[in-house]
Design a protein around this motif. Structure first.
Motif, PDB file in Angstrom:
ATOM      1  N   SER A 175      22.432 -10.144   7.137  1.00 38.46           N
ATOM      2  CA  SER A 175      23.616 -10.937   6.800  1.00 38.46           C
ATOM      3  C   SER A 175      23.677 -12.154   7.716  1.00 38.46           C
ATOM      4  N   PHE A 176      24.221 -13.235   7.203  1.00 39.18           N
ATOM      5  CA  PHE A 176      24.431 -14.435   8.009  1.00 39.18           C
ATOM      6  C   PHE A 176      25.682 -15.136   7.507  1.00 39.18           C
ATOM      7  N   PHE A 177      26.313 -15.920   8.377  1.00 38.84           N
ATOM      8  CA  PHE A 177      27.601 -16.532   8.024  1.00 38.84           C
ATOM      9  C   PHE A 177      27.767 -17.878   8.702  1.00 38.84           C
ATOM     10  N   ASP A 178      28.777 -18.595   8.254  1.00 42.96           N
ATOM     11  CA  ASP A 178      29.078 -19.926   8.780  1.00 42.96           C
ATOM     12  C   ASP A 178      29.624 -19.787  10.198  1.00 42.96           C
ATOM     13  N   PRO A 179      28.924 -20.329  11.215  1.00 42.97           N
ATOM     14  CA  PRO A 179      29.384 -20.169  12.602  1.00 42.97           C
ATOM     15  C   PRO A 179      30.700 -20.874  12.901  1.00 42.97           C
ATOM     16  N   THR A 180      31.124 -21.808  12.054  1.00 43.77           N
ATOM     17  CA  THR A 180      32.405 -22.477  12.290  1.00 43.77           C
ATOM     18  C   THR A 180      33.582 -21.576  11.943  1.00 43.77           C
ATOM     19  N   PHE A 181      33.304 -20.435  11.294  1.00 42.75           N
ATOM     20  CA  PHE A 181      34.350 -19.460  10.963  1.00 42.75           C
ATOM     21  C   PHE A 181      34.298 -18.272  11.922  1.00 42.75           C
ATOM     22  N   GLU A 182      33.941 -18.525  13.161  1.00 41.51           N
ATOM     23  CA  GLU A 182      33.742 -17.465  14.155  1.00 41.51           C
ATOM     24  C   GLU A 182      34.950 -16.545  14.276  1.00 41.51           C
ATOM     25  N   THR A 183      36.146 -17.102  14.250  1.00 42.72           N
ATOM     26  CA  THR A 183      37.350 -16.294  14.476  1.00 42.72           C
ATOM     27  C   THR A 183      37.676 -15.358  13.320  1.00 42.72           C
ATOM     28  N   ARG A 184      37.011 -15.510  12.204  1.00 42.86           N
ATOM     29  CA  ARG A 184      37.277 -14.645  11.053  1.00 42.86           C
ATOM     30  C   ARG A 184      36.525 -13.320  11.116  1.00 42.86           C
ATOM     31  N   SER A 185      35.607 -13.173  12.078  1.00 41.58           N
ATOM     32  CA  SER A 185      34.804 -11.938  12.179  1.00 41.58           C
ATOM     33  C   SER A 185      34.120 -11.626  10.848  1.00 41.58           C
ATOM     34  N   LEU A 186      33.410 -12.620  10.329  1.00 43.16           N
ATOM     35  CA  LEU A 186      32.818 -12.487   9.006  1.00 43.16           C
ATOM     36  C   LEU A 186      31.735 -11.408   8.956  1.00 43.16           C
ATOM     37  N   GLY A 187      31.032 -11.161  10.074  1.00 44.61           N
ATOM     38  CA  GLY A 187      30.038 -10.102  10.079  1.00 44.61           C
ATOM     39  C   GLY A 187      30.660  -8.743   9.826  1.00 44.61           C
ATOM     40  N   SER A 188      31.777  -8.470  10.511  1.00 50.06           N
ATOM     41  CA  SER A 188      32.488  -7.196  10.298  1.00 50.06           C
ATOM     42  C   SER A 188      33.086  -7.131   8.902  1.00 50.06           C
ATOM     43  N   TYR A 189      33.639  -8.264   8.444  1.00 48.04           N
ATOM     44  CA  TYR A 189      34.213  -8.277   7.103  1.00 48.04           C
ATOM     45  C   TYR A 189      33.148  -7.980   6.052  1.00 48.04           C
TER      46      TYR A 189
END
Length: 259
Positions: A175-189
């Protein structure tokens, strides 16, 4: 008289020692095998239950002589219960939607992949991947592979998960995500979305790869409770288990295939 050729034996190889990317000062070795061919699905299912992971057409598992820090971990999805922090993460991302798509690489995904690698793993080998390398990672698979694209209400792609389908669950490959959304905890989501996606498919387990207790990059997987780990060839509950990772986590040869 009809001659029937005997089944081709499955060959396993060990890699040369390399510096471990997760535990400083240690060396890693892997056992690998090619799972391409007409029996790919069945073999992949059996190897996954035995703690192997897939990359392209290769299945691999760690066989480090003096270390067993890598412990296979999976989540029984019907029993997963988010904790307080995870519930906040779900609320924070309630407007994000996940869409199942075929395992086909796109330039939109690759752009996100590059931003993630440069921000989180700039020194790693994956940061040097070009689009054709990325496409091979996504599409070079002999089994049933799919993707989940996570998008905002404005249709902005902010997270992607590559997943293999097994006969008893889903396996989260990468999985990978937009680093500018760090506070959203997208990896856990993303993991919680995959848990729910697995449950809705009527499958019992989400395989998360290797849990490494002493690695900041890999210890987070134990937060998704209840979880099970592979211990001496059997899947056992993580809760209440003495997972000291003292050499007994991954099975050694001869390889067993828990059913």
């Amino acid at each position: 008289m009809t001659y029937t050729s005997p089944r081709r034996p499955q060959l396993f190889y060990t890699t040369a020692p390399m510096p471990c990317p997760y535990v400083a000062g240690r060396m890693e070795r892997k056992v690998v095998t090619d799972i391409g061919g007409p029996d790919a699905e069945r073999l992949h299912n059996r190897l996954s239950r035995a703690g192997f992971r897939r990359s392209h057409t290769i299945a691999y598992a760690p066989v480090c002589p003096s270390c067993s820090a890598c412990v296979p971990i999976r989540v029984p999805v019907t029993r997963f219960a988010p904790d307080r922090t995870q519930r906040r993460t779900l609320r924070r991302n309630m407007m994000i939607e996940g869409f199942e798509v075929p395992a086909h690489a796109t330039t939109e995904q690759f752009s996100l992949f590059q931003r993630y690698q440069f921000a989180r793993h700039a020194e790693g080998d994956m940061a040097a991947m070009n689009f054709y390398d990325y496409r091979a990672m996504i599409e070079d698979t002999p089994i049933d592979t799919l993707m989940i694209e996570f998008r905002t209400p404005e249709d902005q792609l902010i997270c992607v998960s590559l997943i293999d389908r097994l006969d008893d669950g889903l396996s989260a490959v990468y999985s990978f995500f937009d680093p500018t959304f760090e506070t959203r905890s997208l990896g856990s989501y993303a993991i919680m979305h995959l848990i729910d996606h697995t449950r809705r498919m009527g499958l019992p387990y989400l395989y998360l790869g290797y849990w490494i207790k002493d690695s900041a990059k890999m210890a987070y997987k134990a937060r998704f409770r209840p979880a099970e780990i592979l211990f001496r060839g059997a899947w056992v509950p993580l809760d209440g288990h003495d997972a000291r990772q003292d050499g007994s986590g991954m099975s050694r040869f001869p390889i067993s295939f828990p059913e």
